[in-house]
Scaffold this motif. Structure first.
Motif, mmCIF file in Angstrom:
data_model
loop_
_atom_site.group_PDB
_atom_site.id
_atom_site.type_symbol
_atom_site.label_atom_id
_atom_site.label_comp_id
_atom_site.label_asym_id
_atom_site.label_seq_id
_atom_site.Cartn_x
_atom_site.Cartn_y
_atom_site.Cartn_z
ATOM 1 N N ILE A 178 0.504 -1.649 -0.183
ATOM 2 C CA ILE A 178 0.091 -0.271 -0.269
ATOM 3 C C ILE A 178 0.825 0.899 0.217
ATOM 4 C CG2 ILE A 178 -1.522 1.347 0.962
ATOM 5 C CD1 ILE A 178 -2.463 -1.493 2.213
ATOM 6 N N VAL A 179 0.309 2.360 -1.262
ATOM 7 C CA VAL A 179 1.914 3.758 -1.324
ATOM 8 C C VAL A 179 0.437 4.245 -1.345
ATOM 9 C CG1 VAL A 179 3.203 4.658 -2.171
ATOM 10 C CG2 VAL A 179 3.196 2.011 -2.203
ATOM 11 N N ASP A 180 0.256 5.684 -0.245
ATOM 12 C CA ASP A 180 0.156 6.646 0.176
ATOM 13 C C ASP A 180 0.582 7.278 0.988
ATOM 14 O OD1 ASP A 180 -1.546 8.690 1.036
ATOM 15 O OD2 ASP A 180 -3.561 6.964 0.655
ATOM 16 N N ASP A 181 0.945 8.465 0.771
ATOM 17 C CA ASP A 181 1.584 10.206 1.177
ATOM 18 C C ASP A 181 0.598 10.071 2.988
ATOM 19 O OD1 ASP A 181 -0.316 11.428 0.148
ATOM 20 O OD2 ASP A 181 1.712 12.602 -0.606
ATOM 21 N N ASP A 182 -0.319 9.493 3.221
ATOM 22 C CA ASP A 182 -0.866 10.208 3.879
ATOM 23 C C ASP A 182 -0.882 8.937 5.221
ATOM 24 O OD1 ASP A 182 -3.211 9.598 5.558
ATOM 25 O OD2 ASP A 182 -4.684 11.723 4.569
ATOM 26 N N SER A 183 0.075 9.234 5.803
ATOM 27 C CA SER A 183 0.012 8.033 7.133
ATOM 28 C C SER A 183 -1.002 7.071 7.097
ATOM 29 C CB SER A 183 1.038 7.956 7.978
ATOM 30 O OG SER A 183 0.285 9.228 8.576
ATOM 31 N N ASP A 184 -2.517 8.425 7.841
ATOM 32 C CA ASP A 184 -3.891 7.793 8.560
ATOM 33 C C ASP A 184 -4.181 6.985 7.763
ATOM 34 O OD1 ASP A 184 -3.070 8.665 10.517
ATOM 35 O OD2 ASP A 184 -3.904 10.700 10.374
ATOM 36 N N ALA A 185 -4.366 7.183 5.777
ATOM 37 C CA ALA A 185 -5.126 6.524 5.041
ATOM 38 C C ALA A 185 -4.356 5.303 5.002
ATOM 39 C CB ALA A 185 -5.244 6.916 3.599
ATOM 40 N N ARG A 186 -3.060 5.032 4.777
ATOM 41 C CA ARG A 186 -1.736 3.847 4.290
ATOM 42 C C ARG A 186 -2.388 3.153 5.471
ATOM 43 N NH1 ARG A 186 2.298 6.718 4.527
ATOM 44 N NH2 ARG A 186 3.315 6.481 6.820
ATOM 45 N N GLU A 187 -2.096 3.503 7.157
ATOM 46 C CA GLU A 187 -2.981 2.882 7.994
ATOM 47 C C GLU A 187 -4.008 1.832 8.211
ATOM 48 O OE1 GLU A 187 0.111 0.976 9.285
ATOM 49 O OE2 GLU A 187 1.193 2.362 8.427
ATOM 50 N N LEU A 188 -5.279 2.357 7.896
ATOM 51 C CA LEU A 188 -6.371 2.393 8.048
ATOM 52 C C LEU A 188 -6.427 1.215 7.127
ATOM 53 C CD1 LEU A 188 -9.166 2.384 9.183
ATOM 54 C CD2 LEU A 188 -9.356 4.508 7.225
ATOM 55 N N LEU A 189 -5.917 1.621 5.387
ATOM 56 C CA LEU A 189 -6.262 0.221 4.283
ATOM 57 C C LEU A 189 -5.375 -0.764 4.916
ATOM 58 C CD1 LEU A 189 -7.887 -0.070 1.443
ATOM 59 C CD2 LEU A 189 -5.496 1.392 0.783
ATOM 60 N N ALA A 190 -4.277 -1.032 5.634
ATOM 61 C CA ALA A 190 -3.395 -1.447 5.925
ATOM 62 C C ALA A 190 -4.471 -2.925 7.115
ATOM 63 C CB ALA A 190 -2.454 -1.543 6.463
ATOM 64 N N GLY B 25 5.825 6.719 -0.392
ATOM 65 C CA GLY B 25 6.143 7.236 -1.415
ATOM 66 C C GLY B 25 7.091 6.312 -3.033
ATOM 67 N N GLY B 26 7.214 6.328 -4.105
ATOM 68 C CA GLY B 26 7.540 6.127 -4.957
ATOM 69 C C GLY B 26 8.663 5.560 -4.423
ATOM 70 N N ASP B 27 9.462 5.839 -3.775
ATOM 71 C CA ASP B 27 11.005 5.589 -3.858
ATOM 72 C C ASP B 27 10.887 4.565 -2.991
ATOM 73 O OD1 ASP B 27 12.566 7.198 -5.641
ATOM 74 O OD2 ASP B 27 13.039 8.528 -3.761
ATOM 75 N N SER B 28 10.562 4.831 -1.828
ATOM 76 C CA SER B 28 10.321 3.265 -0.804
ATOM 77 C C SER B 28 10.064 1.964 -1.742
ATOM 78 C CB SER B 28 10.143 3.741 0.770
ATOM 79 O OG SER B 28 8.837 4.446 0.074
ATOM 80 N N MET C 3 -0.070 11.686 -4.967
ATOM 81 C CA MET C 3 1.591 12.082 -4.003
ATOM 82 C C MET C 3 2.288 12.922 -4.234
ATOM 83 S SD MET C 3 1.678 8.177 -2.492
ATOM 84 C CE MET C 3 1.709 7.418 -4.502
ATOM 85 N N ALA C 4 2.815 13.568 -3.400
ATOM 86 C CA ALA C 4 4.364 14.455 -3.891
ATOM 87 C C ALA C 4 5.299 14.018 -3.323
ATOM 88 C CB ALA C 4 4.140 15.507 -2.932
ATOM 89 N N PRO C 5 6.216 13.597 -4.402
ATOM 90 C CA PRO C 5 6.399 14.640 -5.095
ATOM 91 C C PRO C 5 6.460 12.956 -6.184
ATOM 92 C CG PRO C 5 8.411 13.581 -4.394
ATOM 93 C CD PRO C 5 7.453 13.241 -3.090
ATOM 94 N N CYS C 6 6.221 12.356 -6.192
ATOM 95 C CA CYS C 6 6.336 10.732 -7.367
ATOM 96 C C CYS C 6 4.652 10.778 -6.866
ATOM 97 C CB CYS C 6 6.878 9.694 -6.876
ATOM 98 S SG CYS C 6 6.890 8.498 -7.875
#
Length: 148
Positions: A32-44, A59-62, A82-85
């Motif tokens: 799951i890739v999202d720069d919003d940590s709350d959204a990312r963790e909720l989806l997980a 983000g994209g690099d990680s 998402m920023a920058p990618c």
């Protein structure tokens, strides 16, 4: 010294053995890739409650690093904005990598027709708008991972 362990040494060994066997079967994971940590963790958490193992990236690099180092990733779910990618840039990078065949789902709270068309040209499985219909998402993820 007082030992506060709940498990005995034998139980701990048995648990380790079970966990190793489970890992050898290598259940596919969702990245799951999202720069919003709350959204990312909720989806997980939502997927985890449905017995779907997840990894997350901000983000994209990680995300690309995890895709290179974790062959157990069987599906990518990425936010679009998402920023920058952004999500489309990430998908292009995946499609140009050795993981080009990876199924990808885009989720977005802010998308237009052009984004959806671009996503479809990049062969994504689906393009879901937030707020997500979690039952539909779980069904889609399980189908893509080959889970019943």
């Amino acid at each position: 010294m007082i030992d506060h362990d709940i498990l005995s040494e034998e139980e701990r060994d048995a648990l380790s053995e079970v966990m190793l066997q489970a890992n050898c079967e290598s259940p596919q994971r969702v990245l799951i890739v999202d720069d919003d940590s709350d959204a990312r963790e909720l989806l997980a958490e939502i997927l985890g409650l449905n017995d779907i193992s997840c990894l997350t990236a901000s983000g994209g690099d990680s995300a690309m690093h995890l895709l290179r180092t974790r062959q157990s990733i069987g599906l990518l779910i990425t936010d679009l904005r998402m920023a920058p990618c952004d999500g489309l840039d990430l998908i292009r990078r995946v499609r140009e990598s050795d993981r080009a065949e990876l199924p990808i789902i885009i989720v977005s709270g802010d998308a237009n027709v052009r984004d959806a068309i671009d996503a479809m040209h990049l062969s994504v499985v689906d393009f879901l708008l937030k707020p997500l219909n979690t039952k539909h998402l779980v069904k889609l993820v399980k189908r893509e991972l080959g889970m019943s």
